[in-house]
Design a protein around this motif. Sequence first.
Motif, PDB file in Angstrom:
ATOM      1  N   GLN A 179      65.015  -1.243  69.621  1.00 57.70           N
ATOM      2  CA  GLN A 179      65.899  -1.511  70.751  1.00 57.70           C
ATOM      3  C   GLN A 179      67.242  -1.979  70.227  1.00 57.70           C
ATOM      4  OE1 GLN A 179      64.032  -4.412  73.226  1.00 57.70           O
ATOM      5  NE2 GLN A 179      62.473  -3.015  73.973  1.00 57.70           N
ATOM      6  N   THR A 180      68.305  -1.565  70.918  1.00 58.73           N
ATOM      7  CA  THR A 180      69.635  -2.009  70.519  1.00 58.73           C
ATOM      8  C   THR A 180      70.137  -3.027  71.525  1.00 58.73           C
ATOM      9  OG1 THR A 180      70.639  -0.186  71.729  1.00 58.73           O
ATOM     10  CG2 THR A 180      70.221   0.166  69.383  1.00 58.73           C
ATOM     11  N   ASP A 234      73.203  -3.598  72.242  1.00 60.01           N
ATOM     12  CA  ASP A 234      74.437  -3.121  72.850  1.00 60.01           C
ATOM     13  C   ASP A 234      74.131  -2.132  73.971  1.00 60.01           C
ATOM     14  OD1 ASP A 234      77.029  -2.575  73.417  1.00 60.01           O
ATOM     15  OD2 ASP A 234      77.454  -1.518  71.552  1.00 60.01           O
ATOM     16  N   VAL A 235      74.519  -2.471  75.198  1.00 55.49           N
ATOM     17  CA  VAL A 235      74.260  -1.605  76.347  1.00 55.49           C
ATOM     18  C   VAL A 235      75.054  -0.309  76.238  1.00 55.49           C
ATOM     19  CG1 VAL A 235      74.465  -1.431  78.859  1.00 55.49           C
ATOM     20  CG2 VAL A 235      73.755  -3.575  77.824  1.00 55.49           C
ATOM     21  N   ASP A 236      76.242  -0.350  75.652  1.00 57.63           N
ATOM     22  CA  ASP A 236      77.071   0.849  75.520  1.00 57.63           C
ATOM     23  C   ASP A 236      76.435   1.899  74.614  1.00 57.63           C
ATOM     24  OD1 ASP A 236      79.055  -0.046  77.203  1.00 57.63           O
ATOM     25  OD2 ASP A 236      80.120  -1.076  75.590  1.00 57.63           O
ATOM     26  N   ALA A 237      75.488   1.506  73.795  1.00 56.93           N
ATOM     27  CA  ALA A 237      74.874   2.444  72.862  1.00 56.93           C
ATOM     28  C   ALA A 237      74.074   3.527  73.576  1.00 56.93           C
ATOM     29  CB  ALA A 237      73.985   1.703  71.885  1.00 56.93           C
ATOM     30  N   CYS A 238      73.611   3.270  74.798  1.00 61.19           N
ATOM     31  CA  CYS A 238      72.796   4.256  75.500  1.00 61.19           C
ATOM     32  C   CYS A 238      73.575   4.971  76.603  1.00 61.19           C
ATOM     33  CB  CYS A 238      71.537   3.609  76.058  1.00 61.19           C
ATOM     34  SG  CYS A 238      71.854   2.325  77.253  1.00 61.19           S
ATOM     35  N   ARG A 239      74.826   4.678  76.755  1.00 61.66           N
ATOM     36  CA  ARG A 239      75.635   5.357  77.767  1.00 61.66           C
ATOM     37  C   ARG A 239      76.094   6.710  77.250  1.00 61.66           C
ATOM     38  NH1 ARG A 239      79.061   0.300  79.920  1.00 61.66           N
ATOM     39  NH2 ARG A 239      77.416  -0.572  81.171  1.00 61.66           N
ATOM     40  N   PRO A 240      76.261   7.695  78.170  1.00 62.71           N
ATOM     41  CA  PRO A 240      76.717   9.015  77.728  1.00 62.71           C
ATOM     42  C   PRO A 240      78.141   8.957  77.191  1.00 62.71           C
ATOM     43  CG  PRO A 240      76.587   8.927  80.129  1.00 62.71           C
ATOM     44  CD  PRO A 240      76.021   7.640  79.609  1.00 62.71           C
ATOM     45  N   ARG A 245      84.123   7.170  76.799  1.00 63.28           N
ATOM     46  CA  ARG A 245      83.161   6.787  77.828  1.00 63.28           C
ATOM     47  C   ARG A 245      83.285   7.715  79.024  1.00 63.28           C
ATOM     48  NH1 ARG A 245      83.223   2.406  82.056  1.00 63.28           N
ATOM     49  NH2 ARG A 245      85.438   2.638  81.765  1.00 63.28           N
TER      50      ARG A 245
END
Length: 57
Positions: free
Chosen positions: A14-15, A17-23, A31
């Motif tokens: 798990q990472t 950073d939430v941005d790591a899983c955004r398209p 982004r």
Amino acid sequence: MPDPKPEKPAPSGQTPDVDACRPACPACGGRLVEQKQKLICSRCRTICETCCEGGQG
């Protein structure tokens, strides 16, 4: 003086950073934001098609 709340490492797989899983934009890596039911890059303004519209999605 030591930090009262030291940062805990993320569990494996798990990472934190939430941005790591955004398209991200395939053209520039920017982004993607949704406007009028289309994903548009906030950096270069490329319209990124979804898999339902013929893109790689």
